[in-house]
Motif scaffolding. Structure first.
Motif, mmCIF file in Angstrom:
data_model
loop_
_atom_site.group_PDB
_atom_site.id
_atom_site.type_symbol
_atom_site.label_atom_id
_atom_site.label_comp_id
_atom_site.label_asym_id
_atom_site.label_seq_id
_atom_site.Cartn_x
_atom_site.Cartn_y
_atom_site.Cartn_z
ATOM 1 N N GLY A 193 0.778 -1.230 0.000
ATOM 2 C CA GLY A 193 0.000 0.000 0.000
ATOM 3 C C GLY A 193 0.805 1.272 0.000
ATOM 4 O O GLY A 193 0.332 2.317 -0.458
ATOM 5 N N VAL A 194 2.022 1.218 0.534
ATOM 6 C CA VAL A 194 2.846 2.423 0.657
ATOM 7 C C VAL A 194 4.129 2.313 -0.162
ATOM 8 O O VAL A 194 4.720 3.306 -0.551
ATOM 9 C CB VAL A 194 3.193 2.694 2.149
ATOM 10 C CG1 VAL A 194 3.991 3.977 2.314
ATOM 11 C CG2 VAL A 194 1.920 2.768 2.977
ATOM 12 N N ASP A 240 -4.275 5.944 3.258
ATOM 13 C CA ASP A 240 -5.225 4.984 3.814
ATOM 14 C C ASP A 240 -4.509 3.743 4.318
ATOM 15 O O ASP A 240 -4.844 3.191 5.371
ATOM 16 C CB ASP A 240 -6.254 4.588 2.751
ATOM 17 C CG ASP A 240 -7.162 5.748 2.365
ATOM 18 O OD1 ASP A 240 -8.161 5.970 3.058
ATOM 19 O OD2 ASP A 240 -6.863 6.428 1.380
ATOM 20 N N ALA A 241 -3.510 3.300 3.550
ATOM 21 C CA ALA A 241 -2.743 2.122 3.955
ATOM 22 C C ALA A 241 -1.997 2.391 5.256
ATOM 23 O O ALA A 241 -1.903 1.519 6.130
ATOM 24 C CB ALA A 241 -1.769 1.733 2.849
ATOM 25 N N LYS A 242 -1.478 3.610 5.414
ATOM 26 C CA LYS A 242 -0.786 3.954 6.665
ATOM 27 C C LYS A 242 -1.756 3.943 7.844
ATOM 28 O O LYS A 242 -1.404 3.504 8.947
ATOM 29 C CB LYS A 242 -0.123 5.330 6.546
ATOM 30 C CG LYS A 242 1.136 5.346 5.699
ATOM 31 C CD LYS A 242 1.793 6.717 5.722
ATOM 32 C CE LYS A 242 3.090 6.724 4.931
ATOM 33 N NZ LYS A 242 3.791 8.025 4.982
ATOM 34 N N LEU A 243 -2.965 4.448 7.613
ATOM 35 C CA LEU A 243 -3.974 4.426 8.666
ATOM 36 C C LEU A 243 -4.260 2.992 9.112
ATOM 37 O O LEU A 243 -4.312 2.694 10.308
ATOM 38 C CB LEU A 243 -5.267 5.063 8.165
ATOM 39 C CG LEU A 243 -5.529 6.534 8.468
ATOM 40 C CD1 LEU A 243 -6.877 6.942 7.902
ATOM 41 C CD2 LEU A 243 -5.477 6.832 9.954
ATOM 42 N N MET A 244 -4.437 2.099 8.130
ATOM 43 C CA MET A 244 -4.715 0.708 8.471
ATOM 44 C C MET A 244 -3.508 0.065 9.151
ATOM 45 O O MET A 244 -3.655 -0.738 10.077
ATOM 46 C CB MET A 244 -5.113 -0.087 7.228
ATOM 47 C CG MET A 244 -5.515 -1.515 7.552
ATOM 48 S SD MET A 244 -6.283 -2.392 6.181
ATOM 49 C CE MET A 244 -7.958 -1.747 6.283
ATOM 50 N N TYR A 296 -4.376 -3.580 -0.879
ATOM 51 C CA TYR A 296 -3.172 -3.981 -0.151
ATOM 52 C C TYR A 296 -3.457 -5.059 0.889
ATOM 53 O O TYR A 296 -2.535 -5.726 1.346
ATOM 54 C CB TYR A 296 -2.506 -2.763 0.503
ATOM 55 C CG TYR A 296 -3.462 -1.741 1.057
ATOM 56 C CD1 TYR A 296 -4.040 -1.878 2.310
ATOM 57 C CD2 TYR A 296 -3.798 -0.619 0.312
ATOM 58 C CE1 TYR A 296 -4.931 -0.947 2.809
ATOM 59 C CE2 TYR A 296 -4.689 0.327 0.797
ATOM 60 C CZ TYR A 296 -5.246 0.157 2.044
ATOM 61 O OH TYR A 296 -6.134 1.080 2.531
ATOM 62 N N VAL A 297 -4.717 -5.240 1.278
ATOM 63 C CA VAL A 297 -5.068 -6.343 2.166
ATOM 64 C C VAL A 297 -5.334 -7.606 1.351
ATOM 65 O O VAL A 297 -4.968 -8.710 1.754
ATOM 66 C CB VAL A 297 -6.288 -5.995 3.039
ATOM 67 C CG1 VAL A 297 -6.662 -7.183 3.937
ATOM 68 C CG2 VAL A 297 -5.997 -4.774 3.901
ATOM 69 N N GLN A 298 -5.952 -7.441 0.184
ATOM 70 C CA GLN A 298 -6.195 -8.596 -0.682
ATOM 71 C C GLN A 298 -4.889 -9.296 -1.034
ATOM 72 O O GLN A 298 -4.805 -10.529 -1.011
ATOM 73 C CB GLN A 298 -6.901 -8.149 -1.968
ATOM 74 C CG GLN A 298 -8.335 -7.681 -1.765
ATOM 75 C CD GLN A 298 -9.005 -7.309 -3.079
ATOM 76 O OE1 GLN A 298 -8.703 -7.892 -4.112
ATOM 77 N NE2 GLN A 298 -9.905 -6.340 -3.039
ATOM 78 N N LEU A 299 -3.866 -8.514 -1.340
ATOM 79 C CA LEU A 299 -2.567 -9.087 -1.690
ATOM 80 C C LEU A 299 -1.921 -9.788 -0.504
ATOM 81 O O LEU A 299 -1.020 -10.597 -0.666
ATOM 82 C CB LEU A 299 -1.634 -7.978 -2.204
ATOM 83 C CG LEU A 299 -2.021 -7.341 -3.535
ATOM 84 C CD1 LEU A 299 -1.143 -6.126 -3.808
ATOM 85 C CD2 LEU A 299 -1.894 -8.357 -4.665
ATOM 86 N N ASN A 300 -2.391 -9.452 0.677
ATOM 87 C CA ASN A 300 -1.779 -9.934 1.907
ATOM 88 C C ASN A 300 -2.634 -11.006 2.584
ATOM 89 O O ASN A 300 -2.357 -11.410 3.701
ATOM 90 C CB ASN A 300 -1.605 -8.727 2.856
ATOM 91 C CG ASN A 300 -0.573 -8.974 3.929
ATOM 92 O OD1 ASN A 300 0.348 -9.746 3.748
ATOM 93 N ND2 ASN A 300 -0.746 -8.315 5.051
ATOM 94 N N ALA A 301 -3.688 -11.452 1.900
ATOM 95 C CA ALA A 301 -4.680 -12.310 2.538
ATOM 96 C C ALA A 301 -4.119 -13.664 2.966
ATOM 97 O O ALA A 301 -4.625 -14.289 3.897
ATOM 98 C CB ALA A 301 -5.869 -12.521 1.601
ATOM 99 N N GLU A 302 -3.044 -14.124 2.295
ATOM 100 C CA GLU A 302 -2.496 -15.434 2.675
ATOM 101 C C GLU A 302 -1.859 -15.413 4.056
ATOM 102 O O GLU A 302 -1.584 -16.471 4.637
ATOM 103 C CB GLU A 302 -1.476 -15.906 1.631
ATOM 104 C CG GLU A 302 -0.210 -15.074 1.544
ATOM 105 C CD GLU A 302 -0.348 -13.910 0.558
ATOM 106 O OE1 GLU A 302 0.684 -13.296 0.242
ATOM 107 O OE2 GLU A 302 -1.476 -13.625 0.123
ATOM 108 N N GLU A 303 -1.610 -14.222 4.588
ATOM 109 C CA GLU A 303 -1.032 -14.108 5.928
ATOM 110 C C GLU A 303 -2.109 -14.171 7.011
ATOM 111 O O GLU A 303 -1.834 -13.900 8.171
ATOM 112 C CB GLU A 303 -0.272 -12.779 6.057
ATOM 113 C CG GLU A 303 0.855 -12.588 5.063
ATOM 114 C CD GLU A 303 2.025 -13.509 5.322
ATOM 115 O OE1 GLU A 303 2.090 -14.094 6.432
ATOM 116 O OE2 GLU A 303 2.871 -13.653 4.424
#
Length: 736
Positions: A564-565, A692-696, A718-725
């Motif tokens: 995201g950043v 927004d990514a920094k806020l999350m 940026y969360v979709q890409l990280n969903a496997e975690e």
């Protein structure tokens, strides 16, 4: 190995009993010594020393020490067992080593810097470099005089492997309460280097979320007071924190370390006090509303955004040249005549102003000149030929002196600030137009507010600088050291002004650019602050190891930053595993990544269920983080009927009470909770922008042990890409 553990435990239990006996003996002797109440100064000093020792020993009885280091210097015949605690204590009888060594003592640095190995170790002492061998490094946990844990992190005489992280992981696994705690027993090598850094340095610390930045800075204050006790005092130190609630949150750390009387404030509170001005009651909330409460994208941020421009060194230059212009044309035109026949030439007044009183700042220089002019009038009055003439001259002289003083510039910060922005009539020698360096949009907005009598937080650094240029440090003591927390939200102008109020550029400046959610006023890169100081007066440290959250939470948060950043400031987790990050849809049958519009009832039901489950576990602090304050307030009203120990954090409270909390994500920065529920973690609330990514990221990194993300629609990219975690769904559904 079991036998070795039992032997070590028994050894430490015997040692603890011996130490407690000696402490009790000393304490009894001190308490039986009559308190001196006389007027002899020497006896008063001795009594102060005895009273401090009574307090230290009473505190030490509960937890005398936390570590042991067996060390043999190269010039010593035997190795010595050194016990390290928060407070140093000498033995009753003269000995070659104290009963407990203060953690800030030079030799104690070995306890933090030594990480194993058979090579020689060394530390810097007043007499020079001391080298030798470490034979044992042992952590102990003592609570209320009871030995609870013994853990060897290094033993030269044992074949067992070193377990340097075992004790750290044990301490990190403990649950949080409503206060930040000291880390004196678990300070790591990279943290210790910062704590013990030289005093006269503007130390800039970039630390990832959970790296212990704040705690390290507080321990650094305690170290500076110990190491430079003849040069610094607690009364001349100050901590600037982001808000009053955060000040309450960190308020126990320094007293735990035996340090008191250090001022703690927010920058606006301190600056308003120096300037004797009042900010609007709703200033902070209005700013937050403007940047965080509006639906859709965040307003664009440029170098002409008011907070960014007013925090820049460009405005410093404008102010400096404006005040200089006032100063050079300060002396009114023409000679001064208090009455007919008496004349004080302008040349004489100019000589006073430009030569004799040149070292003084403008306001003091004007004061000196006018005082001297008044004395000249008094001398001239003595030449009056009669009582009637004296009376007449006194009257005329007073009136003309007052009129002459009025011709001088008004050396008032707010008046000059208004003149710079052309919100008030400017002196005749000034250009008619406002300085070209001021962006038109900033000029228009500032003029509008200044004419209404409104001051903003962003106006305080310029006003402080004008105040300093006019008065110097008069009326405000210079600090021995300044700590600035969440410094990424400070402007270069703030730092430059504070440098005028501290000795020797002695700063600890700490923050995290990845948490720079107040980019409309803060720095975007640390070089904006580094360039304010000469190279020899500044240093930079990066803390990349995160001690707050589990590996699962940190890796998930790192994914948000990367995707995201595009940030490279990623945290390296301590090996502490926990439950996976959980992604939960408000509609149970919605798959992750699919679009959905959950109803208000489904949303409320999901948040209630999540809070009930997490608060039912052995967690002391659980937080529900919303995207906005409005959403937090509405959700709190719904949840408060079911959860009694629930608090709304809205920016107005000054005390963090722990337990269960509901708050907007932007007010959570600096805090930490055992478990976090990030409500509305969908693209409708968190857009695709880096901000927004920094806020999350801020919201996710508040969690120590458990993190749940609840959503009513599609996940941000940026969360979709990280969903496997992470894992999806409720714990109950997972078990079916």
């Amino acid at each position: 190995m079991e036998d070795n553990f039992q032997s070590a435990y028994q050894e430490e239990e015997d040692r603890l009993n011996h130490v407690l006996t000696e402490i009790d003996s000393t304490l009894e002797r001190l308490r039986s010594t009559p308190v001196y109440t006389g007027h002899d100064y020497t006896e008063q000093v001795l009594e102060d020393s005895r009273e401090q020792k009574r307090k230290d020993l009473a505190k030490l009885r509960q937890e005398p020490y936390f570590g042991r280091l067996d060390f043999q210097g190269n010039d010593e015949e035997d190795r010595k067992a050194l016990y390290i605690g928060k407070i140093g204590v000498d033995r009753e009888q003269v000995s070659d080593r104290p009963l407990v060594i203060d953690w800030r003592a030079p030799v104690a640095s070995l306890f933090y810097s030594f990480t194993g190995g058979t090579e020689a170790a060394s530390y810097e002492a007043p007499e020079g470099l001391i080298e030798g061998l470490v034979y044992l490094k042992r952590n102990v946990v003592i609570r209320k005089q009871i030995l609870e844990r013994v853990a060897d992190t290094y033993n030269r005489d044992s074949d067992a492997p070193a377990v340097s992280d075992e004790f750290l992981v044990y301490r990190l696994g403990e649950n949080k309460d409503n206060r930040l705690r000291d880390i004196v027993s678990t300070i790591q090598e990279e943290q210790d280097k910062i704590i013990r850094a030289a005093k006269n340095t503007a130390l800039i610390i970039q630390g990832v979320a959970g790296s212990g930045k704040t705690t390290v800075a507080l321990h650094r204050l305690a170290f500076l007071l110990y190491q430079y006790k003849e040069q610094v005092s607690a009364e001349k130190m100050i901590i600037f924190a982001p808000n009053r609630m955060f000040l309450d949150y960190i308020s126990d750390v320094l007293p735990e370390l035996g340090v008191g009387n250090i001022a703690q404030s927010t920058f606006p509170d301190w600056a308003a006090g120096v300037l004797d001005v009042t900010l609007p009651e709703q200033d902070a909330s209005e700013v937050m509303s403007r940047w965080f409460e509006t639906a859709g994208a965040m307003p664009a941020i440029t170098e002409e955004t008011p907070g960014r421009f007013k925090g820049s060194t460009v405005l410093m230059s404008v102010i400096e040249s404006s005040v200089k212009l006032l100063e050079t044309s300060a002396v009114p035109e023409g000679d001064f005549s208090p009455w007919d026949g008496a004349v004080l030439s302008r040349q004489v007044i100019l000589r006073w102003h430009n030569e004799e009183y040149a070292p003084y700042p403008p306001a003091k220089r004007k004061e000196r000149v006018m005082a001297r002019l008044h004395r000249w009038i008094e001398m001239e009055l003595k030449k009056s030929p009669s009582a009637a003439a004296l009376k007449e001259r006194k009257k005329k002289g007073a009136a003309r002196e007052k009129a002459y003083s009025a011709k001088w510039p008004k050396y008032e910060p707010l008046a000059i600030y208004k003149q710079i922005f052309r919100a008030a009539k400017v002196p005749e020698d000034w250009p008619a137009a406002a300085p070209e360096e001021i962006p038109p949009a900033v000029l228009k907005e500032t003029v509008k507010e200044l004419k209404k009598g409104i001051l903003r937080e962003e106006d305080l650094p310029p006003l402080l600088y004008i105040h300093y240029l006019l008065n110097g440090n008069e009326g405000t003591e210079r600090f021995d050291h300044i700590v600035i927390d969440e410094a990424q939200d400070f402007s270069p102008f703030q730092i430059a002004v504070l440098d005028l109020y501290v000795k020797g550029h002695s700063f600890t400046i700490l923050g995290d650019l990845s948490q720079g959610i107040h980019a409309y006023k803060g720095v975007h890169a640390w070089r904006e602050m580094q360039t304010l100081f000469a190279e020899e007066y500044t240093a930079y440290h990066a803390l990349t190891r995160s001690y707050r959250s589990t590996m699962e939470i940190i890796e998930f948060a790192n994914g948000i930053l990367s995707a995201g950043v595009g940030s490279e400031l990623l945290a390296v987790p301590v090996f502490r595993s926990g439950n996976p990050v959980r992604l939960i849809s408000y509609e149970a049958d919605v798959l992750p990544g699919a679009a959905a519009a959950a109803s208000a009832d489904q949303r409320l039901s999901a948040v209630k269920s999540a809070l009930a489950q997490l608060s039912g576990r052995e967690y002391r602090t659980v937080a529900v983080l919303t995207r906005s304050l409005r959403e937090a307030s509405l959700l709190y009203a719904e949840l408060a009927t079911q959860f009694e120990d629930l608090h709304l954090i809205d920016g107005s409270i000054t005390e963090y009470r722990g337990g269960l909390s509901v708050l907007p994500v932007y007010l959570s920065k600096g805090l930490e909770f055992d478990a976090v529920i990030l409500a509305d973690a969908d693209s409708a609330h968190y857009g695709a922008a880096a901000w927004d990514a920094k806020l999350m990221y801020v919201g996710c990194t508040r969690a120590l042990h458990e993190l749940w993300l609840l959503r009513g629609g599609e996940l941000p990219p940026y969360v979709q890409l990280n969903a496997e975690e992470s894992v999806s769904g409720w714990p109950e559904l997972e078990q079916q």
